[in-house]
Design a protein around this motif. Structure first.
Motif, PDB file in Angstrom:
ATOM      1  N   GLN A 234       0.793  -1.158   0.045  1.00  0.00           N
ATOM      2  CA  GLN A 234      -0.034  -0.004   0.132  1.00  0.00           C
ATOM      3  C   GLN A 234       0.739   1.312  -0.044  1.00  0.00           C
ATOM      4  O   GLN A 234       0.556   2.230  -0.577  1.00  0.00           O
ATOM      5  CB  GLN A 234      -1.035   0.146   1.160  1.00  0.00           C
ATOM      6  CG  GLN A 234      -2.114  -1.086   1.193  1.00  0.00           C
ATOM      7  CD  GLN A 234      -2.907  -0.963   2.176  1.00  0.00           C
ATOM      8  OE1 GLN A 234      -3.048   0.057   2.759  1.00  0.00           O
ATOM      9  NE2 GLN A 234      -3.778  -1.986   2.598  1.00  0.00           N
ATOM     10  N   ARG A 235       2.056   1.222   0.729  1.00  0.00           N
ATOM     11  CA  ARG A 235       2.834   2.336   0.888  1.00  0.00           C
ATOM     12  C   ARG A 235       3.387   2.659  -0.428  1.00  0.00           C
ATOM     13  O   ARG A 235       3.611   3.695  -1.108  1.00  0.00           O
ATOM     14  CB  ARG A 235       3.857   2.319   2.055  1.00  0.00           C
ATOM     15  CG  ARG A 235       4.836   3.463   1.936  1.00  0.00           C
ATOM     16  CD  ARG A 235       5.983   3.145   3.176  1.00  0.00           C
ATOM     17  NE  ARG A 235       5.314   3.104   4.529  1.00  0.00           N
ATOM     18  CZ  ARG A 235       4.899   4.254   5.158  1.00  0.00           C
ATOM     19  NH1 ARG A 235       5.404   5.379   4.823  1.00  0.00           N
ATOM     20  NH2 ARG A 235       4.246   3.928   6.437  1.00  0.00           N
TER      21      ARG A 235
ATOM     22  N   GLU B 233       1.075   4.102  -3.210  1.00  0.00           N
ATOM     23  CA  GLU B 233       0.696   5.416  -2.984  1.00  0.00           C
ATOM     24  C   GLU B 233       1.847   6.343  -3.277  1.00  0.00           C
ATOM     25  O   GLU B 233       1.582   7.212  -3.795  1.00  0.00           O
ATOM     26  CB  GLU B 233       0.523   5.584  -1.278  1.00  0.00           C
ATOM     27  CG  GLU B 233      -0.166   7.252  -0.816  1.00  0.00           C
ATOM     28  CD  GLU B 233      -0.747   7.384   0.243  1.00  0.00           C
ATOM     29  OE1 GLU B 233      -1.591   7.676   0.639  1.00  0.00           O
ATOM     30  OE2 GLU B 233      -0.044   6.562   1.162  1.00  0.00           O
TER      31      GLU B 233
ATOM     32  N   TRP C 223      -1.313   5.829  -6.174  1.00  0.00           N
ATOM     33  CA  TRP C 223      -2.769   5.495  -6.116  1.00  0.00           C
ATOM     34  C   TRP C 223      -3.277   5.934  -4.484  1.00  0.00           C
ATOM     35  O   TRP C 223      -2.307   5.974  -3.653  1.00  0.00           O
ATOM     36  CB  TRP C 223      -2.789   4.075  -6.276  1.00  0.00           C
ATOM     37  CG  TRP C 223      -2.802   3.775  -7.523  1.00  0.00           C
ATOM     38  CD1 TRP C 223      -2.545   4.330  -8.743  1.00  0.00           C
ATOM     39  CD2 TRP C 223      -2.357   2.393  -8.188  1.00  0.00           C
ATOM     40  NE1 TRP C 223      -2.321   3.741  -9.771  1.00  0.00           N
ATOM     41  CE2 TRP C 223      -2.124   2.178  -9.407  1.00  0.00           C
ATOM     42  CE3 TRP C 223      -2.269   1.094  -7.547  1.00  0.00           C
ATOM     43  CZ2 TRP C 223      -1.786   1.042 -10.271  1.00  0.00           C
ATOM     44  CZ3 TRP C 223      -1.912  -0.186  -8.132  1.00  0.00           C
ATOM     45  CH2 TRP C 223      -1.846  -0.098  -9.521  1.00  0.00           C
ATOM     46  N   ASP C 224      -4.551   5.948  -4.509  1.00  0.00           N
ATOM     47  CA  ASP C 224      -5.025   6.624  -3.117  1.00  0.00           C
ATOM     48  C   ASP C 224      -5.089   5.264  -2.301  1.00  0.00           C
ATOM     49  O   ASP C 224      -5.739   4.313  -2.601  1.00  0.00           O
ATOM     50  CB  ASP C 224      -6.394   6.938  -3.200  1.00  0.00           C
ATOM     51  CG  ASP C 224      -6.957   7.807  -1.882  1.00  0.00           C
ATOM     52  OD1 ASP C 224      -6.226   7.626  -0.947  1.00  0.00           O
ATOM     53  OD2 ASP C 224      -8.242   8.031  -1.951  1.00  0.00           O
ATOM     54  N   ARG C 225      -4.749   5.322  -1.109  1.00  0.00           N
ATOM     55  CA  ARG C 225      -4.523   4.258  -0.264  1.00  0.00           C
ATOM     56  C   ARG C 225      -6.022   3.836   0.270  1.00  0.00           C
ATOM     57  O   ARG C 225      -6.422   2.559   0.378  1.00  0.00           O
ATOM     58  CB  ARG C 225      -3.775   4.428   0.846  1.00  0.00           C
ATOM     59  CG  ARG C 225      -3.405   3.233   1.869  1.00  0.00           C
ATOM     60  CD  ARG C 225      -2.669   3.667   3.103  1.00  0.00           C
ATOM     61  NE  ARG C 225      -1.219   3.775   2.823  1.00  0.00           N
ATOM     62  CZ  ARG C 225      -0.281   3.871   3.303  1.00  0.00           C
ATOM     63  NH1 ARG C 225      -0.272   3.521   4.735  1.00  0.00           N
ATOM     64  NH2 ARG C 225       0.961   4.048   2.925  1.00  0.00           N
TER      65      ARG C 225
END
Length: 391
Positions: A30-31, A34, A39-41
């Motif tokens: 996820q980090r 982002e 991309w939006d977490r």
């Protein structure tokens, strides 16, 4: 490649792809998505919740806004269909699949409250009900009246005088104006209206003998929007009409303050300005209650301007499509109609009236002496003074 692919996709497909990329990366995905991919977490976490629950995630936009009435009342559409479905009529030309109903959205709302247990404060309004009726495929049908067949020389003069009398009656205190008329007899039985059956129920043609016939007689108070309906299996005679006026008079509030009664009618055979039995009974009514009576008839072939005709139009549209199988059902439908939001007082008259009652020549002369007719328009405008005022 990941960035270009996500850009080409949208909605749920885009979120699924982003979540799959994050899972492929593993720890710290996820980090990385982002900071590197942009991309939006929160979007990635939304799709992960969808995958875990197995159902689409309802975001804030979908949760916001006003919900449809069906969300609050899941049975609403079924109840509406149950109320109006049996009265629906298809297009008589069969050129469309529309279904016409003889009741208004206001009446549908009343039936939902009375019959289905909805509360007045909770149920949707008339405008929303019309939308729901359209969604269910129902349409309202209006009736266009025909033009007058003929005109006589006195038509304009009669109209001018009628309008003058009615205006003065409506503006003057102590004057009550009523409009009365008799509707065509209604055959009671499994008969279709207008000779055709466009309802789901099987109907018979009018050529068969009816179980009975009911003749409606109505009185309308135009200023108060109150109405009274009588149904009889007998003849609607002059005596019948005056008896109905007597019954109506007993229900009038503050009648002791009324000094003049204005009657609008269409000069039919039983209540015309030449029908002596009708005039005799009105004279007796005037003397009994001590009021002045003013008869104001509409011109021949123009009875549709009589205010009570609007009441008949509502009644006909109200029970159109219904099978008037019994006397009880006929009276019940009449009671459920409304004129300007007010329901009529409905009664069935069981007394049998004798038709063709006439007076002797001397009695006819005595009646005529009590009448004051307008010069030039004698049959249409008649004034009756009570005996007490004559001294």
């Amino acid at each position: 490649m990941w960035i270009n692919t996500a850009t080409e996709l949208s909605g749920s497909a885009r979120r699924i792809f982003m979540a799959q990329v994050v899972e492929l990366i593993g720890w710290g995905g996820q980090r990385f998505a982002e900071s590197v991919l942009g991309w939006d977490r929160k979007t990635i976490r939304k799709e992960q919740k969808e995958i875990q629950s197995g159902s689409p995630y309802i975001d804030g936009r979908r949760r916001s806004g006003r919900k449809k009435a069906e969300a609050h009342f899941p049975q609403l559409l079924d109840d509406i269909d149950a109320v109006v479905g049996h009265t629906g009529q298809t297009d008589p030309t069969f050129k469309s699949t529309r279904v016409y109903i003889p009741i208004t959205a206001k009446e549908v709302r009343r039936r939902l409250i009375d019959d289905k247990g909805y509360r007045s404060r909770e149920i949707i309004g008339e405008r929303s009900l019309r939308t729901k009726l359209n969604e269910l495929g129902y349409r309202l049908k209006r009736i266009k009246k025909c033009l007058p067949l003929k005109r006589i020389e006195e038509t304009d003069a009669i109209f001018d005088e009628v309008h003058r009398i009615n205006q003065e009656a409506d503006e003057q205190a102590g004057v009550l104006r009523i409009s009365l008329d008799t509707k065509a007899a209604v055959k009671v039985g499994r008969f279709s209206r207008n000779g055709q059956s466009r309802t789901p129920q099987a109907a018979l043609d009018h050529d068969f003998d009816p179980d009975t016939t009911l003749t409606p007689f109505g009185i309308l108070l135009p200023q108060q929007a109150k109405s009274y309906l009588w149904f009889t299996e007998s003849k609607v005679t002059a005596d019948f009409m005056v008896d109905c006026i007597e019954q109506m008079w007993g229900k009038i509030e503050n009648r002791e303050r009324i000094h003049t009664l204005v009657i609008n009618a269409d000069n039919g055979p039983e209540n015309s300005g030449r029908r002596t039995q009708w005039l005799k009974r009105l004279i007796e009514f005037s003397d009994c209650h001590g009021i002045h009576i003013q008869l104001a008839y509409y011109p021949p072939y123009h009875s549709k301007y009589n205010p009570v005709e609007r009441l008949w139009g509502i009644l006909e549209n109200h029970w159109r499509g219904e099978l008037l199988e019994t006397v009880k059902k006929t009276l019940g439908l009449a009671r459920s109609m409304t004129y300007k939001g007010i329901r009529p007082v409905v009664r069935k008259v069981t007394r049998t009236y004798e038709s063709g009652v006439t007076l002797s020549k001397q009695a006819m002369l005595d009646v005529e002496q009590r009448l004051e007719r307008k010069s030039g328009l004698e049959p249409w405008f008649i004034s009756i003074q009570p005996m007490a005022d004559l001294g």
